[in-house]
Design an enzyme around this catalytic site. Sequence first.
Site, short mmCIF file in Angstrom:
data_model
loop_
_atom_site.label_atom_id
_atom_site.label_comp_id
_atom_site.label_asym_id
_atom_site.label_seq_id
_atom_site.Cartn_x
_atom_site.Cartn_y
_atom_site.Cartn_z
N LEU A 74 0.81 -1.23 0.00
CA LEU A 74 0.00 0.00 0.00
C LEU A 74 0.83 1.27 0.00
O LEU A 74 0.31 2.35 -0.27
CB LEU A 74 -0.92 0.03 1.23
N ALA A 76 2.78 4.34 -0.98
CA ALA A 76 2.73 5.05 -2.25
C ALA A 76 2.80 6.54 -2.04
O ALA A 76 2.53 7.05 -0.95
CB ALA A 76 1.41 4.72 -2.98
N TYR A 143 0.25 10.31 -11.45
CA TYR A 143 -0.13 9.31 -10.44
C TYR A 143 -0.88 8.15 -11.08
O TYR A 143 -0.55 6.98 -10.86
CB TYR A 143 -1.00 9.99 -9.36
N1 LIG Z 1 -7.14 6.92 -0.31
C1 LIG Z 1 -7.66 6.73 -1.51
O1 LIG Z 1 -8.69 7.31 -1.86
C2 LIG Z 1 -7.04 5.75 -2.47
C3 LIG Z 1 -7.72 5.44 -3.65
C4 LIG Z 1 -7.17 4.52 -4.55
C5 LIG Z 1 -5.96 3.94 -4.25
N2 LIG Z 1 -5.31 4.26 -3.09
C6 LIG Z 1 -4.02 3.63 -2.81
O2 LIG Z 1 -4.12 2.96 -1.56
C7 LIG Z 1 -2.84 2.92 -0.95
C8 LIG Z 1 -2.94 3.45 0.48
O3 LIG Z 1 -3.38 4.79 0.45
P1 LIG Z 1 -3.77 5.61 1.76
O4 LIG Z 1 -4.96 6.41 1.42
O5 LIG Z 1 -3.78 4.71 2.93
O6 LIG Z 1 -2.53 6.63 1.83
P2 LIG Z 1 -1.65 7.09 3.08
O7 LIG Z 1 -0.83 8.24 2.59
O8 LIG Z 1 -2.47 7.28 4.29
O9 LIG Z 1 -0.71 5.83 3.29
C9 LIG Z 1 0.40 5.59 2.48
C10 LIG Z 1 1.56 5.22 3.40
O10 LIG Z 1 2.69 4.96 2.58
C11 LIG Z 1 3.82 5.46 3.25
N3 LIG Z 1 4.89 5.75 2.29
C12 LIG Z 1 4.90 6.70 1.33
N4 LIG Z 1 6.06 6.67 0.68
C13 LIG Z 1 6.79 5.66 1.22
C14 LIG Z 1 8.07 5.13 0.96
N5 LIG Z 1 8.86 5.64 0.00
N6 LIG Z 1 8.52 4.08 1.71
C15 LIG Z 1 7.74 3.57 2.70
N7 LIG Z 1 6.51 4.03 2.99
C16 LIG Z 1 6.04 5.07 2.26
C17 LIG Z 1 3.34 6.73 3.96
O11 LIG Z 1 4.20 7.07 5.05
C18 LIG Z 1 1.94 6.33 4.38
O12 LIG Z 1 1.93 5.83 5.72
C19 LIG Z 1 -1.92 3.73 -1.85
O13 LIG Z 1 -1.23 2.83 -2.69
C20 LIG Z 1 -2.87 4.58 -2.65
O14 LIG Z 1 -2.32 4.96 -3.90
C21 LIG Z 1 -5.83 5.16 -2.18
#
Ligand SMILES: NC(=O)c1ccc[n+]([C@@H]2O[C@H](COP(=O)([O-])OP(=O)(O)OC[C@H]3O[C@@H](n4cnc5c(N)ncnc54)[C@H](O)[C@@H]3O)[C@@H](O)[C@H]2O)c1
Length: 314
Positions: A74, A76, A143
């Site tokens: 997850l 990202a 993205y």
């Molecule tokens: N929130 C949404 O609406 C949504 C929709 C579609 C897809 N997604 C995908 O779901 C996943 C989780 O999203 P989220 O909403 O929980 O986001 P979030 O930002 O809350 O969580 C992402 C986590 O990744 C960590 N991170 C970022 N870069 C990093 C790195 N280089 N190394 C290690 N850790 C790293 C961050 O510290 C964070 O804790 C992502 O892949 C996102 O693209 C989210």
Amino acid sequence: MRVLVTGSSGFVGSHLVRRLLAAGHEVTGFDIAPPRRPLEPGAEGWRDVRGDIRDEAAVRSALAAARPEVVYHLAAQISVSVSMREPRLDIETNVLATTMLAQAAAEAGVQRFVNTSSGGAMFGEPPVVPADDDTEAAPRSIYGASKVAAEMYLRIVEAETGISVASVRPANIYGPWQDPHGEAGVIAIFTRRMLRNEDVVVFAPGTDTRDYVYVDDVVAAMLLAAEAPTGEMCVVGSGAETSTLDIFHALAGLTGYERAPVMGPPRPGDIPRIALDARKAREAWGWRPTVTFEDGLARTVDAFREEFEAERGG
Ligand SMILES: NC(=O)c1ccc[n+]([C@@H]2O[C@H](COP(=O)([O-])OP(=O)(O)OC[C@H]3O[C@@H](n4cnc5c(N)ncnc54)[C@H](O)[C@@H]3O)[C@@H](O)[C@H]2O)c1
């Protein structure tokens, strides 16, 4: 089972980790940042590793220590606007690191790699809404393009190494614990500002629509993607379109907010409308959304209100 969750400190990751621990799995979290929502110290079955997914050595050592059967990926760069301003950060994190992680996971004997893509960003402006998994990928943002590219690389890693790859392609996810300070996550941002009676900026035109899916339903899809006999890539969404202004008004009702929205300029990379038809997720995973939008919004506002009151009291 032993599992590794990247992005475990984030919004969806925190919910997933709790679900996995409650089911009795041994969970290693891997995140560059500390958990926004710490687990109780000594939570059974939980190991938390600080590291950057772009750091191949750190990734390999976490995999060697955790010896996971499943990786849920997850971590990202999650913001469309940041991706347009800083493509290198987005591509390095979302494409390169994802590919390296899957290769390292395959070498470490991981059986199923559950990737997180984005059904909301990968289709751009699809000719038919709701879009489904047969819709051609045509992202409008760096993205979205990164998420599509990552899936293509993952298919190659799968074919080369035999690791089984699944990809959950969620619509816009919302729910408790979403970061209200970021550039993504309109429901969290609006709710926090409304509870504080601060200005709420709606980026023009405000009539743009998104498909909102509650975080628990996305976590359920990730678990099903891990358990399914074959690795599948499926969109996960409600099928319904909700406009940003509709969200504004619904949240204003729930929070008692009385100000008008402040209209801001349109944002580069944002798309006018999207909703997802999750037929394939239903067939392949037996997944369907269980939380209605009204119920999900109410739960989210309750959770944010509790936090707000705790902050005010403390
Ligand atoms: N929130 C949404 O609406 C949504 C929709 C579609 C897809 N997604 C995908 O779901 C996943 C989780 O999203 P989220 O909403 O929980 O986001 P979030 O930002 O809350 O969580 C992402 C986590 O990744 C960590 N991170 C970022 N870069 C990093 C790195 N280089 N190394 C290690 N850790 C790293 C961050 O510290 C964070 O804790 C992502 O892949 C996102 O693209 C989210």
